[in-house]
Design a protein around this motif. Structure first.
Motif, PDB file in Angstrom:
ATOM      1  N   MET A  93       0.840  -1.193   0.000  1.00 16.08           N
ATOM      2  CA  MET A  93       0.000   0.000   0.000  1.00 16.08           C
ATOM      3  C   MET A  93       0.881   1.250   0.000  1.00 16.08           C
ATOM      4  O   MET A  93       1.764   1.400   0.841  1.00 16.08           O
ATOM      5  N   LYS A  94       0.633   2.147  -0.923  1.00 16.94           N
ATOM      6  CA  LYS A  94       1.381   3.394  -1.005  1.00 16.94           C
ATOM      7  C   LYS A  94       0.778   4.420  -0.046  1.00 16.94           C
ATOM      8  O   LYS A  94      -0.413   4.436   0.229  1.00 16.94           O
ATOM      9  N   ASP A  95       1.634   5.304   0.436  1.00 12.35           N
ATOM     10  CA  ASP A  95       1.214   6.453   1.241  1.00 12.35           C
ATOM     11  C   ASP A  95       0.605   6.086   2.594  1.00 12.35           C
ATOM     12  O   ASP A  95      -0.108   6.903   3.186  1.00 12.35           O
ATOM     13  N   ALA A  96       0.847   4.888   3.096  1.00 10.62           N
ATOM     14  CA  ALA A  96       0.383   4.545   4.434  1.00 10.62           C
ATOM     15  C   ALA A  96       1.193   5.328   5.462  1.00 10.62           C
ATOM     16  O   ALA A  96       2.420   5.387   5.379  1.00 10.62           O
ATOM     17  N   LEU A  97       0.525   5.912   6.422  1.00 10.65           N
ATOM     18  CA  LEU A  97       1.225   6.749   7.404  1.00 10.65           C
ATOM     19  C   LEU A  97       2.254   5.967   8.192  1.00 10.65           C
ATOM     20  O   LEU A  97       3.314   6.486   8.547  1.00 10.65           O
ATOM     21  N   PHE A  98       1.936   4.702   8.494  1.00 16.55           N
ATOM     22  CA  PHE A  98       2.833   3.871   9.288  1.00 16.55           C
ATOM     23  C   PHE A  98       3.221   2.607   8.530  1.00 16.55           C
ATOM     24  O   PHE A  98       3.493   1.570   9.136  1.00 16.55           O
ATOM     25  N   GLY A  99       3.254   2.721   7.194  1.00 20.13           N
ATOM     26  CA  GLY A  99       3.540   1.564   6.371  1.00 20.13           C
ATOM     27  C   GLY A  99       4.865   0.907   6.728  1.00 20.13           C
ATOM     28  O   GLY A  99       5.877   1.578   6.881  1.00 20.13           O
ATOM     29  N   GLY A 100       4.843  -0.419   6.883  1.00 22.13           N
ATOM     30  CA  GLY A 100       6.057  -1.157   7.194  1.00 22.13           C
ATOM     31  C   GLY A 100       5.962  -1.878   8.519  1.00 22.13           C
ATOM     32  O   GLY A 100       4.900  -2.335   8.941  1.00 22.13           O
ATOM     33  N   VAL A 101       7.094  -1.965   9.195  1.00 26.35           N
ATOM     34  CA  VAL A 101       7.222  -2.715  10.437  1.00 26.35           C
ATOM     35  C   VAL A 101       7.159  -1.758  11.620  1.00 26.35           C
ATOM     36  O   VAL A 101       7.944  -0.805  11.713  1.00 26.35           O
ATOM     37  N   ASN A 102       6.229  -2.008  12.509  1.00 27.38           N
ATOM     38  CA  ASN A 102       6.066  -1.201  13.711  1.00 27.38           C
ATOM     39  C   ASN A 102       6.154  -2.119  14.926  1.00 27.38           C
ATOM     40  O   ASN A 102       5.419  -3.107  15.012  1.00 27.38           O
ATOM     41  N   ALA A 103       7.031  -1.806  15.837  1.00 24.37           N
ATOM     42  CA  ALA A 103       7.131  -2.588  17.067  1.00 24.37           C
ATOM     43  C   ALA A 103       6.100  -2.112  18.076  1.00 24.37           C
ATOM     44  O   ALA A 103       5.903  -0.908  18.253  1.00 24.37           O
ATOM     45  N   ALA A 104       5.444  -3.068  18.728  1.00 24.74           N
ATOM     46  CA  ALA A 104       4.600  -2.762  19.886  1.00 24.74           C
ATOM     47  C   ALA A 104       5.555  -2.671  21.084  1.00 24.74           C
ATOM     48  O   ALA A 104       5.878  -3.665  21.723  1.00 24.74           O
ATOM     49  N   VAL A 105       6.026  -1.470  21.368  1.00 28.23           N
ATOM     50  CA  VAL A 105       7.222  -1.268  22.172  1.00 28.23           C
ATOM     51  C   VAL A 105       6.987  -1.582  23.659  1.00 28.23           C
ATOM     52  O   VAL A 105       5.992  -1.144  24.258  1.00 28.23           O
ATOM     53  N   LEU A 106       7.917  -2.323  24.243  1.00 30.57           N
ATOM     54  CA  LEU A 106       7.932  -2.547  25.682  1.00 30.57           C
ATOM     55  C   LEU A 106       8.149  -1.222  26.418  1.00 30.57           C
ATOM     56  O   LEU A 106       8.889  -0.354  25.938  1.00 30.57           O
ATOM     57  N   THR A 107       7.531  -1.071  27.566  1.00 32.53           N
ATOM     58  CA  THR A 107       7.709   0.120  28.378  1.00 32.53           C
ATOM     59  C   THR A 107       8.743  -0.150  29.467  1.00 32.53           C
ATOM     60  O   THR A 107       8.558  -1.042  30.300  1.00 32.53           O
ATOM     61  N   ALA A 108       9.826   0.601  29.441  1.00 33.43           N
ATOM     62  CA  ALA A 108      10.864   0.457  30.471  1.00 33.43           C
ATOM     63  C   ALA A 108      10.355   1.009  31.797  1.00 33.43           C
ATOM     64  O   ALA A 108       9.619   2.005  31.834  1.00 33.43           O
ATOM     65  N   GLU A 165      -0.903  -8.761  -0.354  1.00 33.56           N
ATOM     66  CA  GLU A 165      -2.333  -8.684  -0.647  1.00 33.56           C
ATOM     67  C   GLU A 165      -2.931  -7.305  -0.398  1.00 33.56           C
ATOM     68  O   GLU A 165      -4.156  -7.149  -0.410  1.00 33.56           O
ATOM     69  N   GLY A 166      -2.078  -6.311  -0.196  1.00 33.22           N
ATOM     70  CA  GLY A 166      -2.565  -4.949  -0.106  1.00 33.22           C
ATOM     71  C   GLY A 166      -2.629  -4.367   1.281  1.00 33.22           C
ATOM     72  O   GLY A 166      -3.141  -3.253   1.466  1.00 33.22           O
ATOM     73  N   GLY A 167      -2.111  -5.100   2.277  1.00 40.16           N
ATOM     74  CA  GLY A 167      -2.041  -4.547   3.614  1.00 40.16           C
ATOM     75  C   GLY A 167      -0.880  -3.574   3.752  1.00 40.16           C
ATOM     76  O   GLY A 167      -0.019  -3.466   2.866  1.00 40.16           O
ATOM     77  N   ALA A 168      -0.836  -2.857   4.882  1.00 37.55           N
ATOM     78  CA  ALA A 168       0.165  -1.813   5.068  1.00 37.55           C
ATOM     79  C   ALA A 168       1.402  -2.295   5.808  1.00 37.55           C
ATOM     80  O   ALA A 168       2.449  -1.641   5.741  1.00 37.55           O
ATOM     81  N   GLY A 169       1.310  -3.425   6.542  1.00 33.83           N
ATOM     82  CA  GLY A 169       2.466  -3.898   7.289  1.00 33.83           C
ATOM     83  C   GLY A 169       2.043  -4.575   8.573  1.00 33.83           C
ATOM     84  O   GLY A 169       1.026  -5.270   8.616  1.00 33.83           O
ATOM     85  N   VAL A 188      11.855  -8.223   5.084  1.00 39.08           N
ATOM     86  CA  VAL A 188      10.614  -8.616   4.401  1.00 39.08           C
ATOM     87  C   VAL A 188       9.940  -7.402   3.779  1.00 39.08           C
ATOM     88  O   VAL A 188       9.486  -7.437   2.632  1.00 39.08           O
ATOM     89  N   TYR A 189       9.882  -6.299   4.518  1.00 45.49           N
ATOM     90  CA  TYR A 189       9.223  -5.115   3.992  1.00 45.49           C
ATOM     91  C   TYR A 189       9.968  -4.540   2.795  1.00 45.49           C
ATOM     92  O   TYR A 189       9.348  -4.105   1.816  1.00 45.49           O
ATOM     93  N   ALA A 190      11.282  -4.563   2.849  1.00 45.80           N
ATOM     94  CA  ALA A 190      12.075  -4.000   1.753  1.00 45.80           C
ATOM     95  C   ALA A 190      12.080  -4.891   0.522  1.00 45.80           C
ATOM     96  O   ALA A 190      11.980  -4.401  -0.610  1.00 45.80           O
ATOM     97  N   LYS A 191      12.188  -6.199   0.722  1.00 49.29           N
ATOM     98  CA  LYS A 191      12.361  -7.123  -0.406  1.00 49.29           C
ATOM     99  C   LYS A 191      11.053  -7.696  -0.931  1.00 49.29           C
ATOM    100  O   LYS A 191      10.950  -8.006  -2.129  1.00 49.29           O
ATOM    101  N   ARG A 192      10.106  -7.941  -0.053  1.00 44.82           N
ATOM    102  CA  ARG A 192       8.783  -8.492  -0.365  1.00 44.82           C
ATOM    103  C   ARG A 192       8.822  -9.944  -0.842  1.00 44.82           C
ATOM    104  O   ARG A 192       8.151 -10.800  -0.292  1.00 44.82           O
TER     105      ARG A 192
END
Length: 312
Positions: free
Chosen positions: A1-16, A207-211, A227-231
């Motif tokens: 998907m083009k122009d996704a605001l958060f397209g790619g890999v996003n970590a659900a970040v641990l809270t220190a 299949e058209g998802g953002a990540g 994976v995101y870069a190479k597909r």
């Protein structure tokens, strides 16, 4: 998907956290910066993995402000702002907007079970109207945790009634057919679908998802970035195999303390094991087992972190 605001890999970040269980934004910011330098395109902060609902309203604001103050760009962060309270959800969302975040992840009101789609539509209508635009809302579909799923009909109603306000969804249901149905129904109009499960990253992108926005990305983001870069191709396939194996490793014990153990051993920083009740630290046997599972998955040592001896 083009122009996704958060397209790619996003970590659900641990809270220190500090030993007294107070948030430690400076240490969390160091981890966030490492993630962004090692495969992550964005950061899902204060979600389930970040134990958001174990923190109070003011603490959640403190964490976000602390991350920004410690050099983490607000534009990279999608904070969780959904609570059981309409007023708190609006307040946290407005706070995220004031910090410069481009989007927030919003749980449904989860205390009262089996709400109707009409009730959920009314709730999100109030949130959208009170926030007043300027920040994108992402729905957090995690029925195993919230017990309140988002139906396709509800999503469609929100998109029609409030164009541009609801930008996408994180689907942590683990049901790929549900993710695919969302893509088929809404992606053509720019709706961003993110998998909460690492094993689906390559597939959802094709299949058209953002990540993805995943817990295991705290430690497997290097391979997610490939994976995101190479597909497609051998390198992407091999990296996806690591993502799938590390997801299995991460869920072989309680997820949040297990990920804390991997980061603690990899950094040599015992503080990463600090966790708020009702979650508990792993036993030594569990800790050794999850470390071994990540080794078998081919993900250790973590790139750029270095490894302290596993025997401590």
């Amino acid at each position: 998907m083009k122009d996704a605001l958060f397209g790619g890999v996003n970590a659900a970040v641990l809270t220190a956290m500090r030993p007294d269980l107070s948030p430690d934004p400076a240490r969390m910011a160091d981890h966030a910066k490492w993630l962004l330098a090692n495969g992550c395109n964005g950061l899902g902060v204060l979600g389930t993995t970040g134990e958001a609902n174990s923190f109070g309203l003011h603490e959640r604001k403190q964490i976000l402000e602390g991350l920004v103050a410690n050099g983490v760009s607000a534009a990279t962060m999608m904070p969780g702002t959904g609570t059981a309270s309409l007023a708190d959800t609006v307040e946290l969302t407005l706070h995220a907007k004031a910090q410069g975040c481009r989007g927030v992840l919003v749980l449904p009101p989860f205390y009262y079970k089996n709400p109707s789609d009409d009730g959920l539509f009314a709730y999100f209508s109030e949130v959208i109207q009170r926030v007043g635009g300027g920040i994108a809302l992402y729905l957090y579909n995690f029925p195993q945790q919230s017990a309140v799923p988002f139906s396709l009909d509800l999503i469609g109603r929100l998109l029609k009634a409030y164009p541009g306000a609801v930008k996408g969804v994180k689907d942590s249901s683990g049901d790929y057919a549900n993710m695919k149905a969302m893509i088929d129904a809404f992606a053509k109009d720019g709706f961003e679908v993110y998998s909460g499960s690492d094993e689906y990253v390559q597939r959802i992108l094709a299949e058209g998802g953002a990540g993805c926005i995943t817990a295991a990305s705290n430690a497997n983001s290097h391979w997610g970035g490939i994976v995101y870069a190479k597909r497609t191709g051998a390198e992407a396939d091999a990296a996806q195999a690591v993502l799938t194996a590390t997801r299995k490793a991460a869920t072989s014990v309680a997820l949040i303390p297990g990920l804390r153990e991997i980061i603690a051993r990899s950094t040599g920083d015992d503080g990463w094991r600090t966790i708020r009740p009702p979650h508990l630290k792993l036993s030594q046997a569990q800790a050794d087992a999850v470390w071994k599972a990540w080794e078998v998955a081919g993900a250790l040592p973590l790139p750029g972190l270095g490894v302290k001896a596993a025997a401590e």
